[in-house]
Design a protein around this motif. Structure first.
Motif, mmCIF file in Angstrom:
data_model
loop_
_atom_site.group_PDB
_atom_site.id
_atom_site.type_symbol
_atom_site.label_atom_id
_atom_site.label_comp_id
_atom_site.label_asym_id
_atom_site.label_seq_id
_atom_site.Cartn_x
_atom_site.Cartn_y
_atom_site.Cartn_z
ATOM 1 N N VAL A 491 114.385 73.635 24.883
ATOM 2 C CA VAL A 491 114.732 73.263 26.260
ATOM 3 C C VAL A 491 116.108 73.854 26.549
ATOM 4 O O VAL A 491 116.979 73.852 25.681
ATOM 5 C CB VAL A 491 114.761 71.730 26.436
ATOM 6 C CG1 VAL A 491 115.323 71.343 27.795
ATOM 7 C CG2 VAL A 491 113.364 71.146 26.244
ATOM 8 N N GLU A 503 114.970 72.904 31.636
ATOM 9 C CA GLU A 503 113.585 73.362 31.691
ATOM 10 C C GLU A 503 113.020 73.485 30.285
ATOM 11 O O GLU A 503 113.744 73.759 29.325
ATOM 12 C CB GLU A 503 113.495 74.700 32.420
ATOM 13 C CG GLU A 503 114.395 75.775 31.835
ATOM 14 C CD GLU A 503 114.432 77.031 32.697
ATOM 15 O OE1 GLU A 503 114.963 78.038 32.207
ATOM 16 O OE2 GLU A 503 113.931 76.996 33.840
ATOM 17 N N ALA A 504 111.724 73.225 30.186
ATOM 18 C CA ALA A 504 111.051 73.341 28.891
ATOM 19 C C ALA A 504 110.888 74.822 28.589
ATOM 20 O O ALA A 504 109.863 75.439 28.885
ATOM 21 C CB ALA A 504 109.708 72.629 28.945
ATOM 22 N N ASN A 544 112.160 66.531 29.727
ATOM 23 C CA ASN A 544 111.967 67.736 28.924
ATOM 24 C C ASN A 544 112.530 67.566 27.513
ATOM 25 O O ASN A 544 111.927 68.023 26.530
ATOM 26 C CB ASN A 544 112.623 68.946 29.604
ATOM 27 C CG ASN A 544 111.826 69.444 30.793
ATOM 28 O OD1 ASN A 544 110.607 69.319 30.818
ATOM 29 N ND2 ASN A 544 112.521 69.994 31.775
#
Length: 769
Positions: A491, A503-504, A544
């Protein structure tokens, strides 16, 4: 608008008591310095008002507008002369373009400003320049950066906190700046608060003690020393506990709470002779603090006896009109704030304040005596700083700036801040022969290690200035060899968006990499932020990051969670998946090294939590709660969730050795009004390696006229013990230490029993009136 303000003020008058007969006391208490009095006698109204104005550096530079400067930075001398010669501006703050500068650039800029102030104005009064140097000289390239204040709180080490402040003062003066807007004496009692990490934590005594050490480090015995600065404790009063948990939003705080929890650190600072104080940007009980005569004059200046300079926060006089709507115009806002007790306005972008205030005095709306009082406080501060003799210090006189000697103190402070919260089956320290997967969005980020107020306001420019320091990934590679370390972020933060956006990036890649390692070090938390940009809707760690932790847990590999965060994000879902949990807070430029030292056993952790770590977003409680906060379920009758459900308690922190407490001795089983107690305890290192232990003394009243707190921290000391070594630690308690604010808002001692507690040892004492 005036009527609604008067209604709010009447409430505050009821709360604090009307003391109009004392209205001249505040001015009468201020020291009369002959040189300052001679200046005051010569000054025009316009010159006096100018001294009360503080503008930001961007206003007087060449650039697109008053908020954007050209690069390279150059002063616009016409704008400098307009501000300082035409308006007599007495103070400038901040950097330009939200960017750190070299000591050489600071010297050039401030020398040019002082040259105009001294040589081109009628009276030659120097400007006082101020900066937020809150964990080192944060707007100077190459300065020594320490852990943020919450991490310094976790050290429970008075000497280190004072030494860090001494170094910061030295390097701030090396930058030609004599005024530091620090320490933060707000109470960190709400984990949602975006500025929690700027505090020392949730406890009153702990904050008071470490705040005094920081002030002592900044100011020393004589602030005219070229190695000291004027400190500016902030934010008076009750800033850290808004009702919503969001920055600069309303607080509801009764007087009993203000006096019991929020006032003592500021009272101690005033008693220590602190030079300046900054005001709370928010509202208390519907009244903006910047408009509260009761808080600023009656409480701070008259009751506490503060005789220094009282400064607004950023644009907060304008906010009385623009945001808080207690003033129908900007001019009325100036009237309210100055009559309430404000001495200097952090304007910061225009000079309308000066025009309005001159008009208000001439119209009789602001008395000349209030102007003279404010200017006397300002000039006294400048005189005590030695600015009339040495308006600019020179970086060449500071050979230790950014030195290895200073950096060693920063590393030591970072090491002592690291707090080991979980260590199942003594999995830590790890062997240096291990193969490690390092993952998580904070694992390779200097920005995340430093947090806000680091080279820039939000800390987003850290990577530009901190290339020579080690991230956690760098430090682990250096510790065990790059060949033993795999790295997959999993991440990542979007640094072009708000701080909380991540964000992943490659969770499957991190999972695949885990197949080839012995352990996973997962570094989670927050990106840098402060103030309003740090507000959040949910204290839970981001989804995430939770998803990354859960995916890696399914590999079956042992996981060490390192938390790099400014506040305790809720980790309830993933904490059981972890074999070890290490809280690094915001440890600064040497945080990567400190974390690696702890993980691999080159340093024995001894940090302690300066706050209660919450388990749920709706259960935000402090250790010093009332008994009714912890009501056990009535199994089989009612199923309610009213227990004291927390992740980790205040003051908690594990070590790689063990300590045994014994022989708690209290000198007397009775305490009388003029008496004291000597309390001693033996502490032994029963493990096989050297370690440091924080010895904490708590008290608990059995009964009182108001419901007592379940316990209160009254003393602490940090000791170092070799294996098998035993030391006796002794504390002294007085009746003042166990006093409390009663329902009449008076500090009292009441007859009755109280417990003295150190570790799991308890003795009962009777207070006899």
């Amino acid at each position: 608008m005036k009527k609604s303000l008067l209604i709010g003020m009447s409430v505050m008058l009821f709360i604090f008591g009307c003391t109009s007969e004392k209205k001249d006391d505040a001015a009468a208490m201020v020291e009369r310095i002959p040189e300052v009095e001679a200046l005051l006698a010569q000054m025009t109204l316009e010159e006096k008002v100018g001294q009360m104005a503080q503008i930001t550096l961007d206003v007087i530079t060449k650039g697109e507008n008053e908020m954007v400067s050209d690069e390279p930075l150059v002063l616009d001398m016409d704008l400098v002369r307009r501000a300082i010669v035409d308006y007599g501006v007495g103070s400038i703050l901040n950097t330009a373009n939200n960017r750190a500068r070299t000591v050489e650039k600071w010297h050039t800029v401030i020398s040019q400003i002082q040259d105009v102030a001294i040589n081109e104005t009628r009276l030659g009064i120097p400007v006082i320049y101020g900066i937020d140097a809150i964990h080192g000289t944060t707007y100077t390239a190459g300065a020594t950066f320490f852990p943020q204040q919450i991490g310094q709180g976790a050290t429970f080490n008075r000497e280190l906190v004072r030494k860090a402040a001494e170094i910061t003062a030295y390097e701030t003066r090396a930058s030609s700046i004599p005024w530091n807007f620090s320490p933060v004496l707000d109470m960190g009692r709400d984990p949602r608060f975006a500025r929690l990490w700027e505090t020392f934590g949730e406890d009153v005594y702990h904050t008071k003690v470490l705040g005094l050490e920081m002030i002592k480090g900044y100011e020393g015995d004589d602030i005219s020393s070229p190695y000291r600065v004027a400190s500016c404790p902030k934010h008076f009063l009750g800033y850290g506990t808004p009702l919503s948990g969001k920055d600069r939003t309303p607080a509801l705080i009764p007087e009993i709470e203000l006096r019991e929890r929020h006032l003592p650190p500021f009272e101690a600072a005033v008693n220590a002779g602190v030079q300046t104080i900054m005001v709370n940007s928010g509202l208390i009980n519907g009244v903006p603090v910047h408009a509260s005569y009761e808080l600023l004059t009656e409480l701070l200046k008259e009751e506490l006896g503060f005789t220094g300079l009282l400064l607004t926060d950023w644009a907060d006089i304008e906010n009385l009109h623009n945001r808080d709507r207690v003033a129908a115009s900007q001019k009325e806002a100036v009237k309210l704030a100055i009559n309430a007790g404000i001495d200097m306005s952090m304007i910061p972008y225009n000079l309308d304040f000066c025009d309005y205030l001159v008009e208000l005095v001439r119209e009789g709306e602001v008395p000349m005596s209030r102007i003279d009082d404010a200017v006397r406080r300002i000039l006294n501060t400048k005189f005590k700083l030695g600015l009339f003799d040495t308006p600019v210090t020179h970086y060449e006189d500071y050979p230790l700036f950014g030195s290895e000697e200073f950096e060693s103190v920063a590393l030591k402070t970072a090491q002592e801040s690291i707090t080991l919260l979980k260590n199942e089956n003594n999995i830590l320290p790890l062997s240096k022969n291990s193969r490690i997967l390092v993952t998580g969005p904070n694992s390779n980020s200097m920005r995340a290690l430093n947090g806000g107020w680091s080279y820039s306001w939000q800390g987003e420019k850290v990577d530009e200035f901190a290339q020579d320091y080690s991230t956690i990934l760098d430090a682990i590679r250096d510790k065990i060899g790059a060949g033993n370390v795999l790295f997959r972020e999993g991440v990542r933060y979007d640094n072009d968006a708000a701080y909380w956006v991540d964000e992943a990036f490659d969770i499957p890649g991190a999972v695949r990499a885990a197949a080839n390692v012995d352990y996973i070090v997962i570094v989670l938390g927050e990106n840098s932020y402060t103030e309003k940009p740090g507000d959040l809707h949910d204290l839970t760690l981001s989804q995430n990051q939770i998803d990354l932790a859960k995916a890696l847990a399914r590999t079956g590999k042992p996981m060490i969670l390192v938390l790099n965060q400014g506040r305790p994000r809720v980790i309830r879902e993933i904490e059981p998946l972890m074999s070890a949990v290490v809280n690094a807070y915001l440890p600064g430029n040497f945080g990567g090294l400190a974390v690696a030292d702890v993980i691999f056993g080159d340093y024995n952790p001894n940090g302690k939590l300066p706050f209660t770590y919450p388990m749920y977003v709706n259960t935000l409680v402090t250790y010093d709660h009332k008994p009714s906060e912890n009501q056990a379920r009535m199994e089989g009758v009612y199923d309610y969730e009213s227990d004291f459900a927390i992740q980790y308690p205040f003051g908690f922190g594990l070590s790689y050795t063990t300590f045994e407490y014994s022989n708690l001795i209290v000198s007397n089983n009775e305490l009388r009004p003029n008496g004291s107690l000597e309390i001693s305890v033996n502490v032994k290192n029963t493990g096989d390696r050297q370690g440091k232990e924080v010895v904490k003394l708590f008290t608990a009243l059995h009964y009182a006229s108001i419901t007592p707190d379940v316990q209160r921290l009254r003393r602490f000391d940090k000791i170092s013990l070799e294996p098998g070594e035993e030391k006796t630690v002794t504390f002294t308690l007085t009746p003042q230490d166990i006093s409390f604010i009663n329902a009449r808002n008076e500090r009292v001692n009441e007859a009755g029993d109280f417990d003295v507690m150190i570790s799991d040892l308890v003795e009962t004492v009777s207070f006899i009136k």
